[in-house]
Design a protein around this motif. Sequence first.
Motif, PDB file in Angstrom:
ATOM      1  N   THR A  10      -1.270  -4.062   0.179  1.00  0.00           N
ATOM      2  CA  THR A  10      -0.960  -2.753  -0.380  1.00  0.00           C
ATOM      3  C   THR A  10      -1.245  -1.645   0.635  1.00  0.00           C
ATOM      4  O   THR A  10      -1.863  -1.868   1.682  1.00  0.00           O
ATOM      5  N   ALA A  12      -3.338   0.562   0.217  1.00  0.00           N
ATOM      6  CA  ALA A  12      -4.789   0.752   0.237  1.00  0.00           C
ATOM      7  C   ALA A  12      -5.499  -0.287   1.092  1.00  0.00           C
ATOM      8  O   ALA A  12      -6.709  -0.175   1.334  1.00  0.00           O
ATOM      9  N   THR A  66      -3.787  -4.854  -8.959  1.00  0.00           N
ATOM     10  CA  THR A  66      -5.060  -4.566  -8.284  1.00  0.00           C
ATOM     11  C   THR A  66      -6.263  -4.832  -9.197  1.00  0.00           C
ATOM     12  O   THR A  66      -6.318  -4.355 -10.332  1.00  0.00           O
ATOM     13  N   GLY A  73      -9.173  -5.247  -4.628  1.00  0.00           N
ATOM     14  CA  GLY A  73      -9.228  -3.882  -5.131  1.00  0.00           C
ATOM     15  C   GLY A  73     -10.037  -3.755  -6.409  1.00  0.00           C
ATOM     16  O   GLY A  73     -10.476  -4.749  -6.987  1.00  0.00           O
ATOM     17  N   ALA A  78      -8.282   1.962 -10.505  1.00  0.00           N
ATOM     18  CA  ALA A  78      -6.850   1.873 -10.192  1.00  0.00           C
ATOM     19  C   ALA A  78      -6.003   2.736 -11.120  1.00  0.00           C
ATOM     20  O   ALA A  78      -5.516   3.794 -10.737  1.00  0.00           O
ATOM     21  N   THR A  82      -1.695   3.229  -9.609  1.00  0.00           N
ATOM     22  CA  THR A  82      -1.911   2.130  -8.676  1.00  0.00           C
ATOM     23  C   THR A  82      -1.019   0.950  -9.019  1.00  0.00           C
ATOM     24  O   THR A  82      -0.509   0.258  -8.126  1.00  0.00           O
ATOM     25  N   GLU A  85       2.180   1.698  -7.482  1.00  0.00           N
ATOM     26  CA  GLU A  85       2.097   1.493  -6.033  1.00  0.00           C
ATOM     27  C   GLU A  85       2.127   0.005  -5.689  1.00  0.00           C
ATOM     28  O   GLU A  85       2.754  -0.403  -4.701  1.00  0.00           O
ATOM     29  N   ASP A  86       1.460  -0.813  -6.513  1.00  0.00           N
ATOM     30  CA  ASP A  86       1.488  -2.260  -6.306  1.00  0.00           C
ATOM     31  C   ASP A  86       2.913  -2.792  -6.408  1.00  0.00           C
ATOM     32  O   ASP A  86       3.351  -3.624  -5.609  1.00  0.00           O
ATOM     33  N   ARG A 176      -5.364   8.844 -14.062  1.00  0.00           N
ATOM     34  CA  ARG A 176      -4.113   8.247 -13.595  1.00  0.00           C
ATOM     35  C   ARG A 176      -3.276   7.733 -14.757  1.00  0.00           C
ATOM     36  O   ARG A 176      -2.045   7.697 -14.676  1.00  0.00           O
TER      37      ARG A 176
END
Length: 404
Positions: A10, A12, A66, A73, A78, A82, A85-86, A176
């Motif tokens: 990722t 991150a 994650t 992670g 997350a 996230t 994003e994953d 988030r």
Amino acid sequence: MPTEKIAVTTAAGHELSGSLELPTGLVRGAALFAHCFTCTSQSKAAVAVARALAREGIACLRFDFTGLGGSGGEFGRAGFATDVEDLVAAGRYLADRFGDKILLVGHSLGGAAVLAAADDLGFDRVAAVATIGAPSDVPHVLRRIEGDLDAIRAGTTATVSIGGRPFELSGEFLDRVEATDLLAEVARLRVPVLFLHSPTDDLVGVENASALFQAALHPKSFVSLAGADHLLLDARDAEFAATVIAGWSTRYLPLRDDWPMPEEGVVVRSGHGKFGTEVHTPAHRFVADEPRSYGGDDSGPTPYDLLLAALGTCTAMTMRLYADRKGWPLEGATIHLSHERDHEEDCEHALDGEDGQIQALHRRIAVRGPLDDDQRRRIVAIADKCPVHRTLEGHLHIHTRAED
């Protein structure tokens, strides 16, 4: 289906653990599956959908978000952003490896995530999106969390319970989750969308599907998973959803131009797994494999199965043609075939340049219909005249030529 272990890095810096379900034969496209909230890529829905897609020639990657399953992670920090994003990271991996556009599939919150990720991944890389039991508002998942969310919002990291399992959550996680306007994301979609939802879903009500469907632009479709629970714990519900998605997706992941049907004869092409192959005739495609006991994936008939099938089908057709010409009331036939040989020994002989040998083929025939004894005897006797039978017992020469 052949399965390949995958690790995707990722933005991150940590790795996402996944399983890539590959078709036994050739790959017509790729798909990405997002699992439900706090589930993993091993859920029934994830496995069923991924393998159903693979059977249609679509390689499907199911991975752990994650902090869940085998992925790195921190889950507690997350949140939904996230997850998106994953998906983008995994989607780019698939698009780079297989080319063309990919299919996005998500279950529950994973469904919400694929709806949001399509825009971030880029509509030029997304063929279509399918969801199962997706919520229309992402904060919906907070209702499943048992714990002091107000304290977490105030800056305290705390242990909460989700589905009976403990998780450490931070205020960042809640921020988030609560910051996403999913209906606005859906309205921006410029790809075909399929919504599957159970009208008896007691975790994410079917009104969520109505809201998502209303927000989406055409082409869009809805399929009711009548009687199914939210997690598709009944294998029949998971298989039904998987079959629907696989069939629907082939419209948006068409066969590739490099899969031509031969004008005559048969073309066999290597596929995936140790022995997976795909057979092309002028009008049909199917796969062949070896059993797991011999190192295959058991995803199709073996070469000897096909040999017996050739003899059996030719026998049945020849008997039918003969009975019809005679005007006899043959209603049908059942032919059971078997062979005597040592498969492993045959292959070892072949690799050593020695002649293997099929000792015998056995054929048992039962005919049905109001036939007299003489008619039955003559119909069974004609089996020895079928073209494949005569080819196998005749003087057959096989000529091999290497091509570039």
